[in-house]
Design a protein around this motif. Structure first.
Motif, PDB file in Angstrom:
ATOM      1  N   ALA A  92      -5.301 -11.164 -12.461  1.00 55.10           N
ATOM      2  CA  ALA A  92      -4.622  -9.900 -12.161  1.00 55.10           C
ATOM      3  C   ALA A  92      -3.985  -9.889 -10.779  1.00 55.10           C
ATOM      4  CB  ALA A  92      -5.597  -8.738 -12.299  1.00 55.10           C
ATOM      5  N   ILE A  93      -4.643 -10.522  -9.792  1.00 58.07           N
ATOM      6  CA  ILE A  93      -4.085 -10.471  -8.440  1.00 58.07           C
ATOM      7  C   ILE A  93      -2.773 -11.253  -8.355  1.00 58.07           C
ATOM      8  CG2 ILE A  93      -5.305 -12.468  -7.449  1.00 58.07           C
ATOM      9  CD1 ILE A  93      -5.764 -10.579  -4.956  1.00 58.07           C
ATOM     10  N   ASP A  94      -2.612 -12.274  -9.197  1.00 60.32           N
ATOM     11  CA  ASP A  94      -1.332 -12.996  -9.216  1.00 60.32           C
ATOM     12  C   ASP A  94      -0.199 -12.066  -9.639  1.00 60.32           C
ATOM     13  OD1 ASP A  94      -2.083 -15.735  -8.518  1.00 60.32           O
ATOM     14  OD2 ASP A  94      -3.213 -15.725 -10.386  1.00 60.32           O
ATOM     15  N   TYR A  95      -0.497 -11.216 -10.614  1.00 61.50           N
ATOM     16  CA  TYR A  95       0.521 -10.265 -11.083  1.00 61.50           C
ATOM     17  C   TYR A  95       0.779  -9.171 -10.045  1.00 61.50           C
ATOM     18  CZ  TYR A  95       0.468 -12.424 -15.675  1.00 61.50           C
ATOM     19  OH  TYR A  95       0.599 -13.325 -16.695  1.00 61.50           O
ATOM     20  N   ALA A  96      -0.258  -8.804  -9.295  1.00 58.89           N
ATOM     21  CA  ALA A  96      -0.101  -7.754  -8.292  1.00 58.89           C
ATOM     22  C   ALA A  96       0.751  -8.206  -7.110  1.00 58.89           C
ATOM     23  CB  ALA A  96      -1.465  -7.285  -7.801  1.00 58.89           C
ATOM     24  N   VAL A  97       0.586  -9.462  -6.701  1.00 56.08           N
ATOM     25  CA  VAL A  97       1.277  -9.917  -5.488  1.00 56.08           C
ATOM     26  C   VAL A  97       2.658 -10.506  -5.781  1.00 56.08           C
ATOM     27  CG1 VAL A  97      -0.944 -10.421  -4.413  1.00 56.08           C
ATOM     28  CG2 VAL A  97       0.339 -12.287  -5.504  1.00 56.08           C
ATOM     29  N   ALA A  98       2.957 -10.794  -7.048  1.00 57.97           N
ATOM     30  CA  ALA A  98       4.260 -11.351  -7.392  1.00 57.97           C
ATOM     31  C   ALA A  98       5.359 -10.321  -7.175  1.00 57.97           C
ATOM     32  CB  ALA A  98       4.263 -11.814  -8.849  1.00 57.97           C
ATOM     33  N   ARG A  99       6.575 -10.782  -7.158  1.00 57.68           N
ATOM     34  CA  ARG A  99       7.717  -9.868  -7.009  1.00 57.68           C
ATOM     35  C   ARG A  99       7.716  -8.848  -8.133  1.00 57.68           C
ATOM     36  NH1 ARG A  99      11.054 -13.483  -6.397  1.00 57.68           N
ATOM     37  NH2 ARG A  99      11.223 -13.423  -4.125  1.00 57.68           N
ATOM     38  N   ALA A 100       7.926  -7.596  -7.817  1.00 55.71           N
ATOM     39  CA  ALA A 100       7.890  -6.528  -8.828  1.00 55.71           C
ATOM     40  C   ALA A 100       8.963  -6.769  -9.882  1.00 55.71           C
ATOM     41  CB  ALA A 100       8.112  -5.173  -8.177  1.00 55.71           C
ATOM     42  N   PRO A 101       8.630  -6.570 -11.166  1.00 55.87           N
ATOM     43  CA  PRO A 101       9.646  -6.724 -12.217  1.00 55.87           C
ATOM     44  C   PRO A 101      10.735  -5.676 -12.077  1.00 55.87           C
ATOM     45  CG  PRO A 101       7.628  -5.757 -13.101  1.00 55.87           C
ATOM     46  CD  PRO A 101       7.316  -6.200 -11.706  1.00 55.87           C
ATOM     47  N   VAL A 102      11.882  -5.930 -12.691  1.00 57.20           N
ATOM     48  CA  VAL A 102      13.038  -5.039 -12.506  1.00 57.20           C
ATOM     49  C   VAL A 102      12.764  -3.620 -12.991  1.00 57.20           C
ATOM     50  CG1 VAL A 102      14.722  -6.899 -12.591  1.00 57.20           C
ATOM     51  CG2 VAL A 102      14.003  -5.827 -14.725  1.00 57.20           C
ATOM     52  N   TRP A 103      11.858  -3.466 -13.958  1.00 58.48           N
ATOM     53  CA  TRP A 103      11.618  -2.134 -14.501  1.00 58.48           C
ATOM     54  C   TRP A 103      10.600  -1.346 -13.680  1.00 58.48           C
ATOM     55  CZ3 TRP A 103       6.481  -1.948 -15.344  1.00 58.48           C
ATOM     56  CH2 TRP A 103       5.817  -3.142 -15.686  1.00 58.48           C
ATOM     57  N   SER A 104       9.912  -2.006 -12.764  1.00 51.64           N
ATOM     58  CA  SER A 104       8.819  -1.359 -12.037  1.00 51.64           C
ATOM     59  C   SER A 104       9.315  -0.255 -11.118  1.00 51.64           C
ATOM     60  CB  SER A 104       8.049  -2.398 -11.220  1.00 51.64           C
ATOM     61  OG  SER A 104       7.035  -1.776 -10.454  1.00 51.64           O
ATOM     62  N   GLN A 105       8.633   0.869 -11.142  1.00 51.13           N
ATOM     63  CA  GLN A 105       8.938   1.991 -10.265  1.00 51.13           C
ATOM     64  C   GLN A 105       7.939   2.078  -9.107  1.00 51.13           C
ATOM     65  OE1 GLN A 105       8.992   5.447 -12.809  1.00 51.13           O
ATOM     66  NE2 GLN A 105      10.779   4.751 -13.952  1.00 51.13           N
ATOM     67  N   SER A 106       7.051   1.100  -9.026  1.00 46.75           N
ATOM     68  CA  SER A 106       6.036   1.115  -7.980  1.00 46.75           C
ATOM     69  C   SER A 106       6.639   0.719  -6.638  1.00 46.75           C
ATOM     70  CB  SER A 106       4.896   0.159  -8.333  1.00 46.75           C
ATOM     71  OG  SER A 106       5.365  -1.182  -8.367  1.00 46.75           O
ATOM     72  N   THR A 107       6.023   1.164  -5.572  1.00 45.42           N
ATOM     73  CA  THR A 107       6.454   0.802  -4.231  1.00 45.42           C
ATOM     74  C   THR A 107       5.699  -0.449  -3.783  1.00 45.42           C
ATOM     75  OG1 THR A 107       4.719   2.095  -3.134  1.00 45.42           O
ATOM     76  CG2 THR A 107       6.773   3.250  -3.715  1.00 45.42           C
ATOM     77  N   ALA A 108       6.169  -1.040  -2.698  1.00 42.31           N
ATOM     78  CA  ALA A 108       5.467  -2.200  -2.138  1.00 42.31           C
ATOM     79  C   ALA A 108       4.037  -1.824  -1.775  1.00 42.31           C
ATOM     80  CB  ALA A 108       6.217  -2.718  -0.908  1.00 42.31           C
ATOM     81  N   GLN A 109       3.844  -0.598  -1.291  1.00 36.65           N
ATOM     82  CA  GLN A 109       2.499  -0.158  -0.916  1.00 36.65           C
ATOM     83  C   GLN A 109       1.607   0.035  -2.140  1.00 36.65           C
ATOM     84  OE1 GLN A 109       1.421  -0.191   2.230  1.00 36.65           O
ATOM     85  NE2 GLN A 109      -0.605   0.158   1.319  1.00 36.65           N
ATOM     86  N   ASP A 110       2.190   0.480  -3.252  1.00 39.29           N
ATOM     87  CA  ASP A 110       1.412   0.599  -4.493  1.00 39.29           C
ATOM     88  C   ASP A 110       0.825  -0.759  -4.872  1.00 39.29           C
ATOM     89  OD1 ASP A 110       1.873   3.313  -4.983  1.00 39.29           O
ATOM     90  OD2 ASP A 110       3.731   2.917  -6.078  1.00 39.29           O
ATOM     91  N   ARG A 111       1.638  -1.795  -4.745  1.00 34.59           N
ATOM     92  CA  ARG A 111       1.199  -3.123  -5.133  1.00 34.59           C
ATOM     93  C   ARG A 111       0.132  -3.646  -4.163  1.00 34.59           C
ATOM     94  NH1 ARG A 111       4.543  -4.407  -9.114  1.00 34.59           N
ATOM     95  NH2 ARG A 111       3.924  -6.590  -9.249  1.00 34.59           N
ATOM     96  N   VAL A 112       0.280  -3.300  -2.901  1.00 33.19           N
ATOM     97  CA  VAL A 112      -0.748  -3.657  -1.911  1.00 33.19           C
ATOM     98  C   VAL A 112      -2.062  -2.989  -2.276  1.00 33.19           C
ATOM     99  CG1 VAL A 112      -1.477  -3.354   0.492  1.00 33.19           C
ATOM    100  CG2 VAL A 112       0.844  -4.121  -0.022  1.00 33.19           C
ATOM    101  N   GLU A 113      -1.995  -1.740  -2.695  1.00 31.43           N
ATOM    102  CA  GLU A 113      -3.215  -1.011  -3.041  1.00 31.43           C
ATOM    103  C   GLU A 113      -3.886  -1.620  -4.269  1.00 31.43           C
ATOM    104  OE1 GLU A 113      -6.377   1.468  -2.796  1.00 31.43           O
ATOM    105  OE2 GLU A 113      -4.840   1.031  -1.302  1.00 31.43           O
ATOM    106  N   VAL A 114      -3.094  -2.042  -5.255  1.00 31.01           N
ATOM    107  CA  VAL A 114      -3.673  -2.713  -6.420  1.00 31.01           C
ATOM    108  C   VAL A 114      -4.398  -3.982  -5.972  1.00 31.01           C
ATOM    109  CG1 VAL A 114      -3.177  -3.959  -8.561  1.00 31.01           C
ATOM    110  CG2 VAL A 114      -2.006  -1.807  -8.076  1.00 31.01           C
ATOM    111  N   ALA A 115      -3.743  -4.774  -5.125  1.00 26.49           N
ATOM    112  CA  ALA A 115      -4.368  -6.012  -4.638  1.00 26.49           C
ATOM    113  C   ALA A 115      -5.634  -5.707  -3.844  1.00 26.49           C
ATOM    114  CB  ALA A 115      -3.376  -6.793  -3.778  1.00 26.49           C
ATOM    115  N   ARG A 116      -5.601  -4.638  -3.056  1.00 26.28           N
ATOM    116  CA  ARG A 116      -6.783  -4.255  -2.275  1.00 26.28           C
ATOM    117  C   ARG A 116      -7.963  -3.898  -3.199  1.00 26.28           C
ATOM    118  NH1 ARG A 116      -5.958  -2.710   2.720  1.00 26.28           N
ATOM    119  NH2 ARG A 116      -3.961  -1.717   2.220  1.00 26.28           N
TER     120      ARG A 116
END
Length: 254
Positions: free
Chosen positions: A191-215
């Protein structure tokens, strides 16, 4: 690692919607299982309860292995999900379609999945809140969290889908309920590989959202230095994705 939209849910959903519009007399003469199907898509809890009392099988095959619980999960029917689970619906029955899986992964498919991952044109907080209720109910029913479903050329778990979508609240529900942060798919991605990878084109999440998932994943025991099939660990993958905040957080975590 982008996850394309799949539409195999539509035929049964349309069929059930049509069934829900039949005349009351026809409903009265339908079998208990048919009444339960109609009750689910029409959000008629009283009819659903009546159908179950009349002998409806809460684990019936409504077509291609889709159970009432799977249909309720995909179509965002929290009251139906709750009722079915209370009456013994098995969250681990699987649909024939490899993109659907069990009730947990079905919650990430079709209407409910679009709301959880933000793949909607106009986000509706109330509708997403209902989708989250569906997820919480199923996650609390002790499903198999390691079921993988097909998304394009790869297979992923529910937690991987949540991580790629950059949805911290979804990931937290799964982790709190017992999903393993280190479960790997066929490509040895976690899962962490998917969290830290470049966001897919459809994603509405922010860079901080992805950091929080990884955290959240790290707090649950994810291993950031574990290499996947492409030879990268999550720190290296974050650098490649260009998310400076993610790199800083992962580096500090080490």
């Amino acid at each position: 690692m982008e996850l394309p939209v799949r539409s195999t849910f539509l035929p049964i959903f349309i069929a059930l919607i049509l069934a829900a519009t039949v005349a009351p007399r026809a409903v009265a003469h339908a079998s208990a299982n048919e009444q339960l199907s109609i009750a689910i898509v029409s959000s008629d809890v009283a009819l659903a309860r009546s159908a179950i009392q009349a002998g409806a099988d809460v684990n019936a095959d409504l077509g291609d292995g889709r159970t009432p619980l799977i249909v309720a999960a995909m179509s965002t029917k929290p009251l139906a999900v709750k009722l079915l689970l209370e009456h013994g619906a098995d969250p681990n029955r699987r649909a024939v379609d490899g993109a659907i899986g069990n009730a947990l992964t079905a919650a990430f498919f079709a209407m409910n999945g679009a709301r959880l991952t933000g793949r909607v044109d106009e986000p509706e907080p109330a509708k997403r809140a209902e989708a989250m209720i569906v997820l919480r109910l199923i996650a609390a029913s002790h499903p198999d969290f390691d079921v993988m479903v097909s998304r394009g050329p790869t297979r992923v778990s529910a937690l991987m889908i949540a991580a790629e979508a950059g949805a911290p609240d979804v990931a937290k529900v799964l982790l709190d309920a017992g999903a393993s942060p280190n479960f790997a798919n066929d490509g040895r991605f976690t899962a962490i590989d998917y969290a830290v990878a470049r966001a897919p084109v459809w994603s509405q999440s922010t860079a901080q959202d992805r950091v929080e998932v990884a955290r959240l994943l790290l707090a649950a025991g994810a291993q950031p230095l574990r290499k996947s099939a492409d030879g990268l660990n999550s720190v290296e993958r974050a650098r490649k994705s260009g998310n400076a905040a993610m790199v800083a957080m992962l580096t500090a975590a080490r």
